[in-house]
Design a protein around this motif. Structure first.
Motif, PDB file in Angstrom:
ATOM      1  N   VAL A   6      24.805  21.738  15.764  1.00  0.00           N
ATOM      2  CA  VAL A   6      25.060  20.752  15.931  1.00  0.00           C
ATOM      3  C   VAL A   6      26.803  19.630  15.503  1.00  0.00           C
ATOM      4  CG1 VAL A   6      25.234  20.242  13.200  1.00  0.00           C
ATOM      5  CG2 VAL A   6      24.477  18.285  14.881  1.00  0.00           C
ATOM      6  N   VAL A   7      26.527  18.860  16.989  1.00  0.00           N
ATOM      7  CA  VAL A   7      28.050  18.461  17.494  1.00  0.00           C
ATOM      8  C   VAL A   7      27.741  16.910  16.913  1.00  0.00           C
ATOM      9  CG1 VAL A   7      29.878  18.114  18.551  1.00  0.00           C
ATOM     10  CG2 VAL A   7      28.391  20.556  18.438  1.00  0.00           C
ATOM     11  N   VAL A   8      28.500  16.142  16.253  1.00  0.00           N
ATOM     12  CA  VAL A   8      28.966  14.883  15.784  1.00  0.00           C
ATOM     13  C   VAL A   8      30.086  14.032  16.429  1.00  0.00           C
ATOM     14  CG1 VAL A   8      28.136  13.762  13.474  1.00  0.00           C
ATOM     15  CG2 VAL A   8      26.987  14.947  13.627  1.00  0.00           C
ATOM     16  N   VAL A   9      29.912  13.187  17.166  1.00  0.00           N
ATOM     17  CA  VAL A   9      30.515  12.539  17.949  1.00  0.00           C
ATOM     18  C   VAL A   9      30.774  11.038  17.284  1.00  0.00           C
ATOM     19  CG1 VAL A   9      32.060  12.141  20.340  1.00  0.00           C
ATOM     20  CG2 VAL A   9      30.350  14.050  19.478  1.00  0.00           C
ATOM     21  N   GLY A  10      32.201  11.097  17.215  1.00  0.00           N
ATOM     22  CA  GLY A  10      32.185   9.389  16.487  1.00  0.00           C
ATOM     23  C   GLY A  10      33.880   8.860  17.708  1.00  0.00           C
ATOM     24  N   THR A  11      32.477   7.541  18.102  1.00  0.00           N
ATOM     25  CA  THR A  11      33.085   7.172  19.117  1.00  0.00           C
ATOM     26  C   THR A  11      33.643   5.608  18.785  1.00  0.00           C
ATOM     27  OG1 THR A  11      31.354   6.006  20.103  1.00  0.00           O
ATOM     28  CG2 THR A  11      32.118   7.927  20.719  1.00  0.00           C
ATOM     29  N   ARG A  12      34.301   4.907  19.712  1.00  0.00           N
ATOM     30  CA  ARG A  12      34.786   3.751  19.277  1.00  0.00           C
ATOM     31  C   ARG A  12      33.487   2.456  19.537  1.00  0.00           C
ATOM     32  NH1 ARG A  12      40.347   2.296  22.515  1.00  0.00           N
ATOM     33  NH2 ARG A  12      40.665   3.725  20.944  1.00  0.00           N
ATOM     34  N   LYS A  13      32.417   2.721  20.112  1.00  0.00           N
ATOM     35  CA  LYS A  13      31.248   2.165  20.202  1.00  0.00           C
ATOM     36  C   LYS A  13      29.799   2.571  20.235  1.00  0.00           C
ATOM     37  CE  LYS A  13      33.636  -1.302  22.529  1.00  0.00           C
ATOM     38  NZ  LYS A  13      33.917  -2.556  21.949  1.00  0.00           N
ATOM     39  N   GLY A  14      30.095   3.739  18.750  1.00  0.00           N
ATOM     40  CA  GLY A  14      29.018   4.323  18.594  1.00  0.00           C
ATOM     41  C   GLY A  14      29.126   5.390  18.110  1.00  0.00           C
ATOM     42  N   LEU A  15      28.314   5.883  17.259  1.00  0.00           N
ATOM     43  CA  LEU A  15      27.801   7.326  17.412  1.00  0.00           C
ATOM     44  C   LEU A  15      26.800   8.309  17.628  1.00  0.00           C
ATOM     45  CD1 LEU A  15      29.227  10.196  14.729  1.00  0.00           C
ATOM     46  CD2 LEU A  15      26.420   9.035  13.650  1.00  0.00           C
ATOM     47  N   ALA A  49      19.814  22.113   2.154  1.00  0.00           N
ATOM     48  CA  ALA A  49      19.653  21.059   3.892  1.00  0.00           C
ATOM     49  C   ALA A  49      20.693  20.599   4.181  1.00  0.00           C
ATOM     50  CB  ALA A  49      18.237  20.674   3.132  1.00  0.00           C
ATOM     51  N   PRO A  50      21.161  20.727   5.537  1.00  0.00           N
ATOM     52  CA  PRO A  50      21.422  20.023   5.853  1.00  0.00           C
ATOM     53  C   PRO A  50      21.669  18.366   6.226  1.00  0.00           C
ATOM     54  CG  PRO A  50      20.809  21.959   7.688  1.00  0.00           C
ATOM     55  CD  PRO A  50      20.451  21.643   6.326  1.00  0.00           C
ATOM     56  N   ARG A  51      23.098  17.898   5.712  1.00  0.00           N
ATOM     57  CA  ARG A  51      23.128  16.707   5.812  1.00  0.00           C
ATOM     58  C   ARG A  51      24.088  15.470   6.978  1.00  0.00           C
ATOM     59  NH1 ARG A  51      23.407  14.889  -0.770  1.00  0.00           N
ATOM     60  NH2 ARG A  51      25.141  16.586  -0.458  1.00  0.00           N
ATOM     61  N   LEU A  52      23.787  14.999   7.444  1.00  0.00           N
ATOM     62  CA  LEU A  52      25.049  14.868   8.171  1.00  0.00           C
ATOM     63  C   LEU A  52      25.583  12.893   7.311  1.00  0.00           C
ATOM     64  CD1 LEU A  52      23.772  14.917  11.784  1.00  0.00           C
ATOM     65  CD2 LEU A  52      24.847  16.686  10.206  1.00  0.00           C
ATOM     66  N   PHE A  53      26.793  12.712   7.388  1.00  0.00           N
ATOM     67  CA  PHE A  53      27.382  11.389   6.739  1.00  0.00           C
ATOM     68  C   PHE A  53      28.150  10.636   7.914  1.00  0.00           C
ATOM     69  CE2 PHE A  53      26.491  13.537   2.532  1.00  0.00           C
ATOM     70  CZ  PHE A  53      25.684  12.791   2.059  1.00  0.00           C
ATOM     71  N   ALA A  54      28.179   9.185   8.153  1.00  0.00           N
ATOM     72  CA  ALA A  54      29.018   8.688   8.793  1.00  0.00           C
ATOM     73  C   ALA A  54      29.425   7.635   8.647  1.00  0.00           C
ATOM     74  CB  ALA A  54      28.943   8.605  10.384  1.00  0.00           C
ATOM     75  N   ALA A  55      30.397   7.175   8.996  1.00  0.00           N
ATOM     76  CA  ALA A  55      31.200   6.059   8.747  1.00  0.00           C
ATOM     77  C   ALA A  55      31.443   4.862   9.777  1.00  0.00           C
ATOM     78  CB  ALA A  55      32.524   6.371   7.339  1.00  0.00           C
ATOM     79  N   VAL A 348      31.003  18.653  27.896  1.00  0.00           N
ATOM     80  CA  VAL A 348      29.711  18.206  27.607  1.00  0.00           C
ATOM     81  C   VAL A 348      28.506  17.267  27.942  1.00  0.00           C
ATOM     82  CG1 VAL A 348      28.055  19.019  25.855  1.00  0.00           C
ATOM     83  CG2 VAL A 348      29.589  20.946  26.430  1.00  0.00           C
ATOM     84  N   ALA A 349      30.027  16.428  27.897  1.00  0.00           N
ATOM     85  CA  ALA A 349      29.643  15.357  28.457  1.00  0.00           C
ATOM     86  C   ALA A 349      30.802  14.533  28.786  1.00  0.00           C
ATOM     87  CB  ALA A 349      29.284  14.090  26.608  1.00  0.00           C
ATOM     88  N   THR A 350      30.693  13.674  29.581  1.00  0.00           N
ATOM     89  CA  THR A 350      31.979  13.028  30.386  1.00  0.00           C
ATOM     90  C   THR A 350      31.762  11.784  30.663  1.00  0.00           C
ATOM     91  OG1 THR A 350      30.091  12.764  32.463  1.00  0.00           O
ATOM     92  CG2 THR A 350      31.335  14.860  32.461  1.00  0.00           C
ATOM     93  N   SER A 351      31.486  11.038  29.704  1.00  0.00           N
ATOM     94  CA  SER A 351      31.146   9.347  30.194  1.00  0.00           C
ATOM     95  C   SER A 351      31.103   8.759  29.070  1.00  0.00           C
ATOM     96  CB  SER A 351      30.819   8.828  31.231  1.00  0.00           C
ATOM     97  OG  SER A 351      30.608   9.197  32.910  1.00  0.00           O
ATOM     98  N   LEU A 352      31.415   9.372  27.670  1.00  0.00           N
ATOM     99  CA  LEU A 352      31.374   8.554  26.482  1.00  0.00           C
ATOM    100  C   LEU A 352      32.225   7.846  26.280  1.00  0.00           C
ATOM    101  CD1 LEU A 352      30.165  11.517  24.563  1.00  0.00           C
ATOM    102  CD2 LEU A 352      28.624  10.013  25.285  1.00  0.00           C
ATOM    103  N   PRO A 353      31.856   6.664  25.519  1.00  0.00           N
ATOM    104  CA  PRO A 353      33.213   5.565  24.682  1.00  0.00           C
ATOM    105  C   PRO A 353      33.978   6.511  24.448  1.00  0.00           C
ATOM    106  CG  PRO A 353      30.531   5.194  23.938  1.00  0.00           C
ATOM    107  CD  PRO A 353      30.855   6.031  24.233  1.00  0.00           C
ATOM    108  N   PRO A 354      34.984   6.247  24.479  1.00  0.00           N
ATOM    109  CA  PRO A 354      36.892   6.685  23.943  1.00  0.00           C
ATOM    110  C   PRO A 354      36.451   7.840  22.424  1.00  0.00           C
ATOM    111  CG  PRO A 354      37.432   4.207  24.792  1.00  0.00           C
ATOM    112  CD  PRO A 354      35.787   4.728  24.243  1.00  0.00           C
ATOM    113  N   ILE A 355      36.596   8.853  22.028  1.00  0.00           N
ATOM    114  CA  ILE A 355      35.983   9.463  21.463  1.00  0.00           C
ATOM    115  C   ILE A 355      36.905   9.444  20.043  1.00  0.00           C
ATOM    116  CG2 ILE A 355      35.606  12.113  20.532  1.00  0.00           C
ATOM    117  CD1 ILE A 355      34.591  12.505  23.139  1.00  0.00           C
ATOM    118  N   LEU A 356      36.193   9.065  18.953  1.00  0.00           N
ATOM    119  CA  LEU A 356      36.690   9.080  17.363  1.00  0.00           C
ATOM    120  C   LEU A 356      37.539  10.090  16.733  1.00  0.00           C
ATOM    121  CD1 LEU A 356      36.220   6.086  16.396  1.00  0.00           C
ATOM    122  CD2 LEU A 356      38.322   6.747  18.016  1.00  0.00           C
ATOM    123  N   CYS A 357      36.225  11.284  16.886  1.00  0.00           N
ATOM    124  CA  CYS A 357      35.914  11.862  15.693  1.00  0.00           C
ATOM    125  C   CYS A 357      34.804  13.190  16.329  1.00  0.00           C
ATOM    126  CB  CYS A 357      36.277  12.074  14.086  1.00  0.00           C
ATOM    127  SG  CYS A 357      33.948  11.056  13.837  1.00  0.00           S
TER     128      CYS A 357
END
Lengths: 363, 94
Positions: A6-15, A49-55, A348-357
């Motif tokens: 699992v890969v969590v990608v935080g961007t400037r316009k959402g997760l 059990a896996p949990r995801l947190f985001a801010a 893996v992805a080429t056109s996401l918003p700017p990636i922050l985390c």
């Protein structure tokens, strides 16, 4: 059962969340969640059990802490968010780091303006940590270009390291009750005294939990007189730091990541100071397999020229598969995967918003 | 707390997050009292529109009967019985 990543990608316009077989070609992409909100911090929490947190941080409505218990299909606010006391005078602007503590419910959160918050109920309530936030020099910490941020949280057994830009490296040896600056050897070329007690522009710190005395640190770097000072290692638990930048094209950069199974393997992405892009616009991840004593360029599969992106401080991570993949996101919205520790990269992805985390783990 | 009920209209994102019905009727004699009443009634909604220092978040706009109110006198802006206070996301972003 086959490993799943699992890969969590935080961007400037959402997760966004990607998930699929660790050795597979395709990952399912979910999102954006919290559309329009910047997400600087996320955590894949595998205590049980896996949990995801985001801010996510809304420019209109402030910052919340969100939880998913189904690998990012659905999200729900934990109910609490870090906040300063009214008497403090500071106002929470954003969250830049989330870390798991003891048990299954303890969380630590690093904020902007730089401050530490603690929860012992998985994010339902947060309390400011006076031992760091109320230190007398805390009001002298100054914002870097990205803001005044607490971006690194490393709560180890026996020592709790935090990184602040621009404040430096601080350590607690009493489980977060009190903190003190430990910045011996970390250059601050933007100050008249280049070796102050605090005030360094630390960009990121990494450690392997099995070797808590050895830490790695990406400092601001890019001094006019020397470019071999600001990728650092400590072998005494953070009390002092020595440069390991020899062999790198520059010592400026943002992320530094340690391999989940090999404590002497680390990655950095050296950048030109002026543009915050890789030298000659040729993206390259540099890997050391001996704790920074020597470095190898890893660029197979990456653009060979004219790539003008930045990899931000929290936008690189390594999953913990047996043949771990290195993942990094760019300010131009590409998510790259470097299989087998970065031997060969694929987009893996080429056109996401700017990636922050970027956070990656086997679940 | 004093004053007659004021109609408070909140942005849809706030209403959805805080599970609030519309309209909200809260007793208050000025804007600060109104938002204090919101904090008592729906703390999550209040924190979404006001920071921990009690200031309206910077990218929100507040209207009293369709007149924009802002600046240092916002908190003490008096409210009359039957007034309608509307909070909206300001035009901002990028």
């Amino acid at each position: 059962m086959a490993e799943r990543v699992v890969v969590v990608v935080g961007t400037r316009k959402g997760l966004f969340v990607l998930e699929g077989p660790a050795r597979g070609k395709k990952l399912a992409l979910r999102g954006p969640f919290f559309a329009g909100q910047g997400v600087n911090a996320a955590l894949i929490d595998r205590r049980g059990a896996p949990r995801l947190f985001a801010a996510p941080s809304s420019p209109w409505f402030g910052t919340s802490i969100q939880l998913s218990t189904d690998l990012g299909k659905k999200w729900k606010a934990t109910g609490g968010a870090p906040a300063f006391a009214a008497s403090d005078g500071r106002t929470l602007k954003n969250v830049w780091s989330i870390a798991a503590g003891k048990g299954k419910k303890e969380l630590w959160v690093g904020a902007e303006p730089a401050a530490l918050f603690h929860s012992d109920d998985a994010g339902k309530c947060f309390e400011p940590v006076a031992g760091l936030n109320d230190r007398p020099e805390a009001r002298e910490w100054a914002p870097g270009f990205g803001g005044l941020i607490l971006h690194t949280l490393l709560p180890l057994d026996g020592a709790f390291h935090v990184g602040i830009s621009t404040g430096g490296h601080y350590c607690s040896r009493d489980r977060g009750a009190t903190f003190a600056p430990e910045n011996v050897g970390i250059d601050a070329h933007f100050q008249p005294d280049r070796n102050p007690l605090f005030g360094q522009c630390v960009h990121k710190i990494a450690v392997h939990p099995s070797r808590p005395q050895r830490l790695y640190l990406q400092n601001h770097g890019g001094a006019e007189d020397r470019q071999d000072l600001s990728v650092l290692r400590s072998d005494d638990g953070g009390k002092s730091w020595q440069s390991i930048a020899k062999g790198l094209p520059t010592d400026f950069g943002f992320p530094i990541v340690v391999h989940p199974h090999r404590p002497d393997t680390i990655w950095v992405v050296p950048l030109e100071t002026a543009t915050r892009t890789c030298p000659d616009a040729k993206p390259t991840v540099w890997r050391s397999d001996d704790g920074g004593d020597s470095w190898q360029a890893k660029r197979r599969g990456l653009p060979k020229k004219e790539a003008w992106f930045t990899v931000l401080r929290d936008a690189m991570d390594c999953d913990d598969a047996r043949d771990a993949s290195l993942w990094f996101g760019t300010t131009t919205g590409q998510l790259w995967r470097g299989r087998d520790g970065g031997e060969e990269f694929e987009a893996v992805a080429t056109s996401l918003p700017p990636i922050l985390c970027v956070k990656a783990a086997i679940v | 707390m004093s004053g007659a009920p004021i109609l408070l209209e909140l942005p849809s994102a706030v209403r959805e997050a805080a599970l609030l019905p519309l309209p909200l009727l809260l007793a208050a004699s000025d804007v600060a009292e109104l938002l204090d009443a919101l904090a008592h009634h729906a703390p999550l909604a209040e924190r979404m529109v006001r920071d921990e220092q009690g200031r309206l978040r910077p990218h929100l706009a507040l209207f009293v009967n369709e007149v924009a109110r802002r600046g240092p006198t916002l908190r003490t802006t008096p409210l009359q019985p039957g007034d309608r206070v509307t909070i909206l996301p300001a035009v901002s972003g990028g």
